[in-house]
Scaffold this active site. Sequence first.
Site, PDB file in Angstrom:
ATOM      1  N   CYS A   2     -18.836  -4.312 -10.572  1.00 41.32           N
ATOM      2  CA  CYS A   2     -17.024  -3.697  -9.619  1.00 41.32           C
ATOM      3  C   CYS A   2     -17.471  -5.347  -8.319  1.00 41.32           C
ATOM      4  O   CYS A   2     -18.681  -5.737  -8.509  1.00 41.32           O
ATOM      5  CB  CYS A   2     -18.043  -2.894  -8.737  1.00 41.32           C
ATOM      6  SG  CYS A   2     -17.477  -1.642  -9.574  1.00 41.32           S
ATOM      7  N   ARG A  27     -14.868  -9.599 -11.818  1.00 40.47           N
ATOM      8  CA  ARG A  27     -15.871  -7.702 -11.991  1.00 40.47           C
ATOM      9  C   ARG A  27     -15.634  -6.766 -11.814  1.00 40.47           C
ATOM     10  O   ARG A  27     -16.126  -5.621 -12.514  1.00 40.47           O
ATOM     11  CB  ARG A  27     -17.141  -8.129 -10.463  1.00 40.47           C
ATOM     12  CG  ARG A  27     -17.553  -9.704 -10.130  1.00 40.47           C
ATOM     13  CD  ARG A  27     -18.229  -9.283  -8.772  1.00 40.47           C
ATOM     14  NE  ARG A  27     -19.404  -8.704  -9.000  1.00 40.47           N
ATOM     15  CZ  ARG A  27     -20.758  -9.815  -9.007  1.00 40.47           C
ATOM     16  NH1 ARG A  27     -20.217 -10.442  -9.287  1.00 40.47           N
ATOM     17  NH2 ARG A  27     -21.420  -8.768  -9.115  1.00 40.47           N
ATOM     18  N   TRP A  75     -14.772  -1.206 -11.667  1.00 41.73           N
ATOM     19  CA  TRP A  75     -14.793  -1.165 -13.100  1.00 41.73           C
ATOM     20  C   TRP A  75     -14.832   0.143 -12.952  1.00 41.73           C
ATOM     21  O   TRP A  75     -16.477   0.498 -12.473  1.00 41.73           O
ATOM     22  CB  TRP A  75     -15.577  -2.248 -13.900  1.00 41.73           C
ATOM     23  CG  TRP A  75     -15.596  -2.101 -15.258  1.00 41.73           C
ATOM     24  CD1 TRP A  75     -14.453  -2.660 -15.472  1.00 41.73           C
ATOM     25  CD2 TRP A  75     -16.253  -2.398 -15.862  1.00 41.73           C
ATOM     26  NE1 TRP A  75     -14.860  -2.624 -17.199  1.00 41.73           N
ATOM     27  CE2 TRP A  75     -16.151  -2.603 -16.912  1.00 41.73           C
ATOM     28  CE3 TRP A  75     -17.110  -0.911 -15.765  1.00 41.73           C
ATOM     29  CZ2 TRP A  75     -16.629  -1.756 -18.535  1.00 41.73           C
ATOM     30  CZ3 TRP A  75     -18.508  -0.742 -16.877  1.00 41.73           C
ATOM     31  CH2 TRP A  75     -17.949  -1.054 -18.468  1.00 41.73           C
ATOM     32  N   ASN A 101     -20.915  -0.316  -5.242  1.00 47.46           N
ATOM     33  CA  ASN A 101     -21.598  -1.520  -7.127  1.00 47.46           C
ATOM     34  C   ASN A 101     -23.044  -1.070  -7.092  1.00 47.46           C
ATOM     35  O   ASN A 101     -23.996  -1.006  -6.457  1.00 47.46           O
ATOM     36  CB  ASN A 101     -21.701  -2.292  -6.874  1.00 47.46           C
ATOM     37  CG  ASN A 101     -21.590  -3.643  -8.383  1.00 47.46           C
ATOM     38  OD1 ASN A 101     -21.471  -2.711  -9.264  1.00 47.46           O
ATOM     39  ND2 ASN A 101     -21.744  -5.087  -8.187  1.00 47.46           N
ATOM     40  N   GLY A 102     -22.568  -0.408  -8.634  1.00 42.64           N
ATOM     41  CA  GLY A 102     -23.600   0.064  -9.120  1.00 42.64           C
ATOM     42  C   GLY A 102     -23.748   2.240  -9.686  1.00 42.64           C
ATOM     43  O   GLY A 102     -22.735   2.419  -9.963  1.00 42.64           O
ATOM     44  N   GLU A 482     -21.358 -15.351 -32.861  1.00 47.46           N
ATOM     45  CA  GLU A 482     -20.892 -15.471 -30.718  1.00 47.46           C
ATOM     46  C   GLU A 482     -19.901 -15.289 -31.447  1.00 47.46           C
ATOM     47  O   GLU A 482     -18.353 -15.233 -30.910  1.00 47.46           O
ATOM     48  CB  GLU A 482     -21.476 -16.916 -30.709  1.00 47.46           C
ATOM     49  CG  GLU A 482     -20.790 -17.250 -29.534  1.00 47.46           C
ATOM     50  CD  GLU A 482     -21.041 -16.182 -27.801  1.00 47.46           C
ATOM     51  OE1 GLU A 482     -21.365 -15.395 -28.782  1.00 47.46           O
ATOM     52  OE2 GLU A 482     -20.132 -16.685 -27.037  1.00 47.46           O
ATOM     53  N   LYS A 486     -16.087 -13.318 -29.632  1.00 54.68           N
ATOM     54  CA  LYS A 486     -15.364 -13.870 -29.435  1.00 54.68           C
ATOM     55  C   LYS A 486     -14.227 -13.637 -29.210  1.00 54.68           C
ATOM     56  O   LYS A 486     -12.955 -13.301 -28.660  1.00 54.68           O
ATOM     57  CB  LYS A 486     -15.867 -15.678 -28.343  1.00 54.68           C
ATOM     58  CG  LYS A 486     -15.140 -16.635 -27.507  1.00 54.68           C
ATOM     59  CD  LYS A 486     -16.143 -16.575 -26.921  1.00 54.68           C
ATOM     60  CE  LYS A 486     -16.420 -15.162 -26.268  1.00 54.68           C
ATOM     61  NZ  LYS A 486     -18.358 -15.393 -25.318  1.00 54.68           N
ATOM     62  N   GLU A 489     -13.254  -9.887 -28.532  1.00 54.50           N
ATOM     63  CA  GLU A 489     -13.648  -8.505 -27.272  1.00 54.50           C
ATOM     64  C   GLU A 489     -11.512  -9.481 -27.198  1.00 54.50           C
ATOM     65  O   GLU A 489     -12.004  -8.623 -26.191  1.00 54.50           O
ATOM     66  CB  GLU A 489     -14.854  -9.596 -26.329  1.00 54.50           C
ATOM     67  CG  GLU A 489     -14.729 -11.495 -25.865  1.00 54.50           C
ATOM     68  CD  GLU A 489     -15.715 -11.588 -25.271  1.00 54.50           C
ATOM     69  OE1 GLU A 489     -16.189 -10.767 -24.463  1.00 54.50           O
ATOM     70  OE2 GLU A 489     -16.221 -12.218 -25.388  1.00 54.50           O
ATOM     71  N   HIS A 505     -23.996  -7.676 -50.341  1.00 54.83           N
ATOM     72  CA  HIS A 505     -24.736  -6.337 -50.315  1.00 54.83           C
ATOM     73  C   HIS A 505     -23.723  -4.997 -49.885  1.00 54.83           C
ATOM     74  O   HIS A 505     -24.437  -3.980 -49.442  1.00 54.83           O
ATOM     75  CB  HIS A 505     -26.228  -6.383 -49.649  1.00 54.83           C
ATOM     76  CG  HIS A 505     -26.748  -7.614 -50.362  1.00 54.83           C
ATOM     77  ND1 HIS A 505     -27.969  -7.121 -51.077  1.00 54.83           N
ATOM     78  CD2 HIS A 505     -26.912  -8.954 -50.009  1.00 54.83           C
ATOM     79  CE1 HIS A 505     -27.875  -8.296 -51.889  1.00 54.83           C
ATOM     80  NE2 HIS A 505     -28.110  -9.296 -51.265  1.00 54.83           N
ATOM     81  N   LYS A 604     -17.194  -8.933 -16.343  1.00 57.64           N
ATOM     82  CA  LYS A 604     -17.859 -10.002 -16.144  1.00 57.64           C
ATOM     83  C   LYS A 604     -19.748 -10.179 -15.888  1.00 57.64           C
ATOM     84  O   LYS A 604     -20.620  -9.774 -16.816  1.00 57.64           O
ATOM     85  CB  LYS A 604     -17.925 -11.015 -14.964  1.00 57.64           C
ATOM     86  CG  LYS A 604     -17.949 -12.180 -15.504  1.00 57.64           C
ATOM     87  CD  LYS A 604     -17.581 -13.145 -16.371  1.00 57.64           C
ATOM     88  CE  LYS A 604     -18.069 -14.495 -16.396  1.00 57.64           C
ATOM     89  NZ  LYS A 604     -18.715 -14.866 -17.857  1.00 57.64           N
TER      90      LYS A 604
END
Length: 609
Positions: A2, A27, A75, A101-102, A482, A486, A489, A505, A604
């Site tokens: 947040c 954020r 968030w 935040n937390g 990676e 990318k 997401e 396999h 983020k």
Amino acid sequence: MCGIVGYIGDEEAVELLLNGLEKLEYRGYDSAGVAIYDGKELKVSKTKGRLKALRHMLGNGEKMNGTVGIGHTRWATHGKPSDENSHPHTSASRKFAVVHNGIIGNYLSIKELLTNLGKEFSSETDTEVIAQLLEHYDNGNTLETVIRVLKDLEGSYAIGIINKDNPHEIVAARKDNPLIVGVGKDENFIASDVNAIVSRTKDIMRLEDGEIAVIKSNKVVVYDMDKNIIKKNIQRVNWDISAAGKNNYSHFMLKEIMEQPKAVHDTLFPRLKKGEIVLEDDINLSKEYLEKINKIFIVGCGSAYHAGCVGKYIFEKLLKKPVEVDIASEFRYRNPIVDENSLVIAISQSGETADTLAAIRRSKQLGARVLSIVNVVGSSIAVESDDVFYTWAGPEIAVATTKAYSAQLVAIYLLSIYAANKLEKISRIAYTRYVDELFFLPKKMQKVLNLTDKIRKFSEKKYLLESVFFMGRNLDYAVSMEGSLKFKEISYVHAEAYAAGELKHGTISLIENGTLVVAVATQRSVTDKMANNIEEVKARGAQILGISTDSCLDLRKICDFSFSVPDTHDILQPSLSIIPLQLFSYFVAMLRGCDIDKPRNLAKSVTIE
Ligand code: F6R
């Protein structure tokens, strides 16, 4: 997770808070709100949705007046995104307003206790218990009341508080969550990060765990939990304001992709002096110490973990020491055989990722030395590590990392080549070749960026796909992971990365006519093997997009589409091969109309577990 911002000074607070929140929206972006002291009482405006919904509510800053206020962009963790769950939260009599935040781990027991005492709660959040507890313990002195409340809280927090009866101060505190105080002239700020306030002041104080700041317009005093005053230094941040703006790009992500040669240049060149890698200004890696290391652990989350996967291959190749790479959230809850001869390398852009922070704390308990690769100066991971290697990628705003990842790769190259040279595990000729190639890396990255138009055109043909597989071997597998992250997401299209030899396999059964397989094939030692793997999936109907090097003509011939990147040393190739994958992801997401800089459900900086 947040974003928090607060202002106290002579100017109308609301516009400053909204501008600050705009810079923090990356954020968290499911709701936003502000609380302002208007000379008589605390006024709160908050709403579910993006910041623009709050702006709209506030008539662009005209409906709230006052020069002291706090703001928040959320968030959701506890309680869905809704008007009620948005911050700021107030105590029952609206005496206190809080942004947080937390996560307060014991909020349920506090809530039960206060409910039994007759308090009514209006949200599902953990944060509201802070506001209600403040009122419960209120003794007329905000600092003392806040300290009393903090003693009851378990978990993590960065908080900003205003008190209607003591309206000429903001009180702020933190534990395991970032919070800074911005020091201005006759005005002061609090913020989750520098971005929010850098247009007003570059002088900041970083609060540490257990510190409480009492912020007035002309004075900031920081206390510990026993009310002792702590002397804090003011740091001047060397932050270019334009670096945090979108300039003329349609998205921060595209801007940051384009900034990669600069991010790599800025991380690399201060450490290249007269043909040598010089790390002594950053860290002390003596030959004796390097010899003592019996094992290297690399930890990180998401893309930082993927940078670590590149690191595993390179450290093992150059140093001939065993390397384990682990996702930080796994590492912290398993029993890694870490001891005083282990080197733990933690990788993090934000320097605040909760799992990575926990992993380094655990490593230190077990006696290991922790070296972190971090982009944000003074962040928690940087502060708690024994050594820090800063990446100089500049502020990264898009949720999906690009330039910070590229800068992390440079840190890995420099550390591994430097250590291999010190330990005489590579010849002087090999060392010089690596350094020469490093020198050209930014220019070669720029050449790959020249493919942008071609990649956009290719994306136009493919953006309606439903699934993509990425495959590669060795370092190309690490890059594939990676690339796949990318892609999924930001475009919300299913994507998976596979070690090319592993597809048969099981996963190959998912390949059908027309399935797109992105084959990353830059590593010379396994080019033939990759060619076989490409043929295998082609035989099942796959269409192949090959990412190879300029010299790898034969391989490109067997691909349906291909982009080639300049040749460099094998270990440096990931810096070039990742770029087409980033651009492909970006254009597919754009053509699908996705919210590229703020993908759904993502934030983020992940400062909770
Ligand atoms: C993906 C992405 C995330 C981060 C991860 C770790 O594009 O950005 O996977 O890499 O959340 O974040 P930091 O590097 O801040 O520890």
